[in-house]
Design an enzyme around this catalytic site. Structure first.
Site, PDB file in Angstrom:
ATOM      1  N   LYS A   1       4.705 -14.289 -24.809  1.00  0.00           N
ATOM      2  CA  LYS A   1       5.316 -15.148 -25.846  1.00  0.00           C
ATOM      3  C   LYS A   1       4.793 -16.583 -25.660  1.00  0.00           C
ATOM      4  O   LYS A   1       3.649 -16.758 -25.280  1.00  0.00           O
ATOM      5  CB  LYS A   1       6.835 -15.043 -25.791  1.00  0.00           C
ATOM      6  CG  LYS A   1       7.288 -13.566 -25.788  1.00  0.00           C
ATOM      7  CD  LYS A   1       8.738 -13.360 -25.952  1.00  0.00           C
ATOM      8  CE  LYS A   1       9.035 -11.858 -25.921  1.00  0.00           C
ATOM      9  NZ  LYS A   1      10.416 -11.536 -26.196  1.00  0.00           N
TER      10      LYS A   1
ATOM     11  N   HIS B   1       6.158  -8.554 -34.448  1.00  0.00           N
ATOM     12  CA  HIS B   1       7.206  -8.654 -33.422  1.00  0.00           C
ATOM     13  C   HIS B   1       8.483  -9.192 -34.078  1.00  0.00           C
ATOM     14  O   HIS B   1       8.414  -9.995 -35.001  1.00  0.00           O
ATOM     15  CB  HIS B   1       6.733  -9.590 -32.308  1.00  0.00           C
ATOM     16  CG  HIS B   1       7.639  -9.586 -31.127  1.00  0.00           C
ATOM     17  ND1 HIS B   1       8.820 -10.300 -31.101  1.00  0.00           N
ATOM     18  CD2 HIS B   1       7.560  -8.935 -29.934  1.00  0.00           C
ATOM     19  CE1 HIS B   1       9.426 -10.089 -29.947  1.00  0.00           C
ATOM     20  NE2 HIS B   1       8.680  -9.269 -29.215  1.00  0.00           N
TER      21      HIS B   1
ATOM     22  N   GLU C   1      10.883  -1.484 -30.609  1.00  0.00           N
ATOM     23  CA  GLU C   1      11.620  -2.509 -29.883  1.00  0.00           C
ATOM     24  C   GLU C   1      12.918  -2.829 -30.630  1.00  0.00           C
ATOM     25  O   GLU C   1      12.897  -3.637 -31.567  1.00  0.00           O
ATOM     26  CB  GLU C   1      10.794  -3.793 -29.795  1.00  0.00           C
ATOM     27  CG  GLU C   1       9.462  -3.624 -29.108  1.00  0.00           C
ATOM     28  CD  GLU C   1       8.988  -4.958 -28.559  1.00  0.00           C
ATOM     29  OE1 GLU C   1       8.985  -5.090 -27.332  1.00  0.00           O
ATOM     30  OE2 GLU C   1       8.671  -5.850 -29.341  1.00  0.00           O
TER      31      GLU C   1
ATOM     32  N   SER D   1      13.865  -5.396 -22.743  1.00  0.00           N
ATOM     33  CA  SER D   1      14.564  -5.498 -21.448  1.00  0.00           C
ATOM     34  C   SER D   1      14.120  -4.449 -20.426  1.00  0.00           C
ATOM     35  O   SER D   1      14.943  -3.938 -19.669  1.00  0.00           O
ATOM     36  CB  SER D   1      16.083  -5.432 -21.659  1.00  0.00           C
ATOM     37  OG  SER D   1      16.512  -6.558 -22.396  1.00  0.00           O
TER      38      SER D   1
ATOM     39  N   GLY E   1       8.369  -8.132 -21.977  1.00  0.00           N
ATOM     40  CA  GLY E   1       8.388  -9.562 -22.283  1.00  0.00           C
ATOM     41  C   GLY E   1       8.705 -10.361 -21.032  1.00  0.00           C
ATOM     42  O   GLY E   1       7.846 -10.569 -20.171  1.00  0.00           O
TER      43      GLY E   1
HETATM   44  P1  PGA Z   1      11.832  -8.429 -23.142  1.00  0.00           P
HETATM   45  O1  PGA Z   1      10.896  -8.651 -24.415  1.00  0.00           O
HETATM   46  O2  PGA Z   1      11.123  -7.486 -22.233  1.00  0.00           O
HETATM   47  O3  PGA Z   1      11.989  -9.813 -22.554  1.00  0.00           O
HETATM   48  O4  PGA Z   1      13.115  -7.872 -23.631  1.00  0.00           O
HETATM   49  C1  PGA Z   1      10.235  -7.590 -25.012  1.00  0.00           C
HETATM   50  C2  PGA Z   1       9.492  -8.088 -26.216  1.00  0.00           C
HETATM   51  O5  PGA Z   1       9.939  -9.022 -26.868  1.00  0.00           O
HETATM   52  O6  PGA Z   1       8.452  -7.574 -26.556  1.00  0.00           O
END
Ligand code: PGA
Length: 280
Positions: free
Chosen positions: A11, A118, A189, A235, A256
């Site tokens: 990100k 996303h 997701e 997560s 993420g």
């Molecule tokens: P996260 O993000 O693993 O922090 O939940 C996943 C993503 O946004 O692709």
């Protein structure tokens, strides 16, 4: 069995210098046998793509590496693929689109994948299935593999609409792809699972993945499906990755927050890869 893939979505995190330090740390672990059959895909911010692409090329592989013989320190075994993804793309080839980046520009950085649609792009930047479909088409046209993100919101899940929402996002997101879908990756997701520490049960995710694959078949796209991979994100960490990777319909993971540390990312990949590929 599809080749497992693990995507690190950074990100809006890490400068160029920080990105290169991460790569140096990552490189130390790339000879691990568990990783030899995996695609590792790093999605840094746009600004780091070129420098990272150059550094990855410098890790270039000896063609003579033989299975069972350890490669020299720091050399990536040939069956492991370490690649870069962009986190976004614009659908036009060039022109007066201030602030946007085209497929051709991404290819020049050494990038081979691009994350499209996303939920943060859908939520904060008003992306919809139409703009996303155009981006998928533009990326394939340039030889980039799109990682199409789909997922329901908490409210939609409560209303029992998960499959309806996700299937529509997949159908519309891929609607402009005529040919081979094996060049695409779909990332499921759930919006409510991203960055929250909450996840669906791995069996539920498996069912959603199965439904996505099935819906593509029903649309007469089974021939075109080939080795289309469906991965899960939301997560994922070192503790829960094994449960996801043991599910037959989960071909990989998009990580993420937990991917921001090279050590944690490698740990997740090592645990996940061992579930998927039985080691001798
Ligand atoms: P996260 O993000 O693993 O922090 O939940 C996943 C993503 O946004 O692709």
């Amino acid at each position: 069995m599809a080749r497992p893939c693990f995507v690190a979505n950074w990100k809006m995190n890490k400068t160029v210098v920080e990105s290169l330090s991460y790569l140096t740390l990552l490189q130390k672990h790339l000879t691990d046998r568990a990783l030899q059959n995996c695609d590792l895909i790093i999605a840094p911010p746009y600004t780091a793509l070129f420098s990272m692409g150059k550094r990855i090329k410098e890790l270039s592989l000896p063609t003579s590496w033989v299975a069972g013989v350890s490669p020299p320190a720091g050399v990536v075994p040939p069956s492991l693929r370490l690649s870069l993804a962009a986190q976004n793309i614009y659908s036009e080839a060039d022109g007066p689109y201030t602030g946007e980046i085209s497929a051709k520009m991404l290819c020049e950085t050494g990038c081979q994948y691009v994350i499209i649609g996303h939920s943060e792009r859908r939520n904060y930047f008003s992306e919809n299935n139409n703009t996303i479909a155009a981006k998928v088409l533009a990326s394939l046209g340039a030889g980039l593999t799109p990682i199409l993100c789909v997922g329901e919101r908490a409210k939609e899940r409560k209303e029992g609409r998960t499959l309806e929402v996700v299937k529509r996002q997949v159908k519309e997101g891929l609607s402009r792809v005529d040919g081979d879908l094996s060049q695409c990756i779909v990332a499921y997701e759930p919006v409510w699972a991203i960055g929250t520490g909450n996840t669906p049960a791995s069996s539920e995710v498996g069912q959603v993945h199965q439904a996505i694959a099935q819906s593509l078949k029903e649309k007469g796209r089974d021939d075109a499906c080939g080795t289309l991979r469906i991965i899960y994100g939301g997560s994922v960490n070192e503790e829960n990755v094994a449960a996801f990777m043991k599910e037959p319909h989960i071909d990989g993971i998009l990580i993420g927050g937990a991917s921001l540390s090279a050590e944690t990312f490698v740990n997740i990949v090592q645990v996940g890869a061992r579930c998927n590929v039985p080691l001798p």
